[in-house]
Design an enzyme around this catalytic site. Structure first.
Site, mmCIF file in Angstrom:
data_model
loop_
_atom_site.group_PDB
_atom_site.id
_atom_site.type_symbol
_atom_site.label_atom_id
_atom_site.label_comp_id
_atom_site.label_asym_id
_atom_site.label_seq_id
_atom_site.Cartn_x
_atom_site.Cartn_y
_atom_site.Cartn_z
ATOM 1 N N LYS A 111 0.849 -1.192 0.000
ATOM 2 C CA LYS A 111 0.000 0.000 0.000
ATOM 3 C C LYS A 111 0.874 1.226 0.000
ATOM 4 O O LYS A 111 1.984 1.210 0.546
ATOM 5 C CB LYS A 111 -0.869 0.021 1.259
ATOM 6 C CG LYS A 111 -2.032 0.963 1.169
ATOM 7 C CD LYS A 111 -3.078 0.381 0.225
ATOM 8 C CE LYS A 111 -4.471 0.811 0.492
ATOM 9 N NZ LYS A 111 -5.446 -0.193 0.081
ATOM 10 N N GLY A 226 -17.730 7.694 -2.100
ATOM 11 C CA GLY A 226 -16.652 7.684 -3.093
ATOM 12 C C GLY A 226 -16.901 6.539 -4.067
ATOM 13 O O GLY A 226 -18.032 6.056 -4.201
ATOM 14 N N ASN A 227 -15.851 6.079 -4.719
ATOM 15 C CA ASN A 227 -16.008 5.031 -5.730
ATOM 16 C C ASN A 227 -16.693 3.783 -5.162
ATOM 17 O O ASN A 227 -17.689 3.301 -5.713
ATOM 18 C CB ASN A 227 -14.630 4.687 -6.319
ATOM 19 C CG ASN A 227 -14.700 3.501 -7.249
ATOM 20 O OD1 ASN A 227 -14.661 2.354 -6.806
ATOM 21 N ND2 ASN A 227 -14.846 3.747 -8.541
ATOM 22 N N ALA A 228 -16.199 3.264 -4.035
ATOM 23 C CA ALA A 228 -16.741 2.011 -3.498
ATOM 24 C C ALA A 228 -18.178 2.206 -3.032
ATOM 25 O O ALA A 228 -19.070 1.408 -3.353
ATOM 26 C CB ALA A 228 -15.864 1.508 -2.362
ATOM 27 N N GLY A 229 -18.440 3.270 -2.283
ATOM 28 C CA GLY A 229 -19.769 3.503 -1.721
ATOM 29 C C GLY A 229 -20.824 3.726 -2.796
ATOM 30 O O GLY A 229 -21.934 3.187 -2.708
HETATM 31 N N1 GLU Z 1 -7.169 0.086 -3.090
HETATM 32 C C1 GLU Z 1 -7.979 -1.066 -3.348
HETATM 33 C C2 GLU Z 1 -8.057 -1.928 -2.107
HETATM 34 O O1 GLU Z 1 -7.870 -1.469 -1.005
HETATM 35 C C3 GLU Z 1 -7.567 -1.804 -4.621
HETATM 36 C C4 GLU Z 1 -6.219 -2.415 -4.597
HETATM 37 C C5 GLU Z 1 -5.778 -3.004 -5.932
HETATM 38 O O2 GLU Z 1 -6.589 -3.115 -6.826
HETATM 39 O O3 GLU Z 1 -4.601 -3.340 -6.024
HETATM 40 O O4 GLU Z 1 -8.382 -3.080 -2.174
#
Ligand code: GLU
Length: 422
Positions: A111, A226-229
């Site tokens: 990350k 956001g995107n996920a929500g």
């Molecule tokens: N940031 C997203 C997560 O937390 C996607 C990570 C990715 O696709 O590598 O899962």
């Protein structure tokens, strides 16, 4: 993001370590292996001098944490947020290791993050900062070593700049397989933008089957738009549920008659917030979590469901679109109250799963259809749900512990088989 209280007071890496400890105890994990998993393999801190539009230089701080690569290259997003810390990035990289193991895709966990407030920056400033970051981490990322992706407040635009910078630096030929979550024009995958929300909606469908709940008579509250929500809300609505409360960093809305998510998304696209939307009465972010509903989707930041408000949650299913929204003591309260929690590492694993499909398409120079991507996602996440659910039944533990211990077993297997060298 000042409305999302709590994120600052609890250290996410301590939470991640506590989750690891608890799962390790359940499976009598060897202390040495436990220690390996408690430490990210590498954490890089970089200083990023950036020329602002007013010609001043500002130095931003960025991180990339590479937690574990026993099962494959490090994989995970990059977030831009004023509250990013090194410990947050370390926690998020550990959760990525578990997430990829649960999805059973050949990646480890990584990350990245930059401490910045992207909402206060121009596009040119963002581009200069992003390219500087790509340059600063370019020696530790790569198509076979560490593959970044979007996260909080980053998206296709930033991925494109990172790909372009890296490609120019490392051989000067285009390398789409370096990064996922790219725009379609440069090798992004159909279905990637919606993938986190779509995967979550599949896990909720499976959880509802287990609890014998009918999605069509269910109500949904979503914290974070956001995107996920946004896509979680939209795809649960498509399954027939009624979305009765939504919030973003500026405030929330509630309507017992249901909120039209398509219209709300258009409104947010234009205004940059959901605040002021014509439907519903305005409520706070905390109130969204405590809304009377069947399905609660925390889709904002860490540490939103804590021992302070867990008793007030009425939902039968909590599906974590965000990473780390629930603290360990709150997990226990929800479990005792028979709320089925679908933990982040399972519920939002659709994003990284379609990232994997994007990476495969890039390596093969192929383009897959959206229905192919969505079908493969459905199969994969449904299998992952069933693996975690059966572990939870077998060990009589909450779903978080079940997913962590399942993931640890898979990662430890890989570590043991590979052995320690040198
Ligand atoms: N940031 C997203 C997560 O937390 C996607 C990570 C990715 O696709 O590598 O899962």
């Amino acid at each position: 993001m000042s409305d999302f209280k709590g994120a600052l007071t609890i250290n996410p890496f301590e939470v991640a370590l506590e989750q690891l400890d608890e799962a390790a105890k359940l499976i009598n994990l060897d202390n040495g292996l436990h220690q390996i998993l408690a430490h990210p393999k590498r954490v890089l801190t970089v200083s990023l001098p950036v020329k602002l539009d007013n010609n001043e230089i500002r130095v931003f701080t960025g991180f990339r944490s590479q937690h574990n690569d026993a099962r494959g290259p490090y994989k995970g997003g990059i977030r831009y947020h004023p509250q990013v810390t090194i410990d947050e990035v370390k926690a998020l990289s550990m959760w990525m290791t578990w997430k990829c193991a649960i999805a059973d895709i050949p990646f480890g966990g990584g990350k990245g993050g930059i401490v910045c407030d992207p909402k206060q920056m121009s596009d040119l400033e963002l581009e200069r900062m992003t390219r500087r970051y790509a340059y600063a981490i370019s020696d530790i990322i790569g198509p076979y070593t560490d593959i970044p992706a979007p996260d909080v407040y980053t998206g296709g635009k930033e991925m494109a700049w990172i790909m372009d910078t890296y490609s120019a630096l490392k051989g000067n030929y285009v390398q789409p397989e370096l990064i996922t979550g790219k725009p379609l024009a440069i090798g992004g995958s159909l279905g990637r933008t919606e993938a986190t929300g779509r995967g979550l909606s599949f896990t909720v469908r499976e959880a509802a089957k287990m609890l014998k709940l009918d999605i069509r008579t269910s109500t949904v509250a979503v914290q974070g738009f956001g995107n996920a929500g946004q896509f979680a809300a939209q795809l649960l609505e498509e399954q027939g549920a009624k979305v009765v409360a939504v919030s973003d960093s500026k405030g929330g809305l509630q309507s017992r008659n249901g909120i039209d998510i398509g219209a709300l998304r258009k409104y947010k696209e234009k205004k940059g917030t959901i605040v002021g939307f014509s439907e519903g009465k305005s409520i706070s972010n905390e109130e969204v979590l405590e809304t009377d509903c069947t399905i609660l989707v925390p889709a904002a930041l860490e540490n939103q469901i804590t021992k302070k408000n867990a008793e007030k949650i009425s939902a039968k299913i909590v599906a974590e679109a965000a990473n780390g929204p629930t603290t360990p003591d709150a997990d226990e309260i929800l479990y005792k109250n028979k709320t089925l929690l679908i933990p982040d590492v399972l519920a939002n694993g659709g994003g990284v799963t379609v990232s994997y499909f994007e990476w495969l398409q890039n390596l093969r120079r192929e383009y897959w259809s959206e229905s192919q991507v969505n079908d493969m996602l459905d199969k994969n996440i449904t299998r992952a749900f069933s693996d975690v659910y059966s572990t939870h039944e077998k060990h009589q533990v909450n779903m978080r512990k079940a997913s962590t211990l399942l993931a640890i077993n898979r990662v430890v297997d890989a570590i043991k088989i590979r052995g320690l060298w040198p």
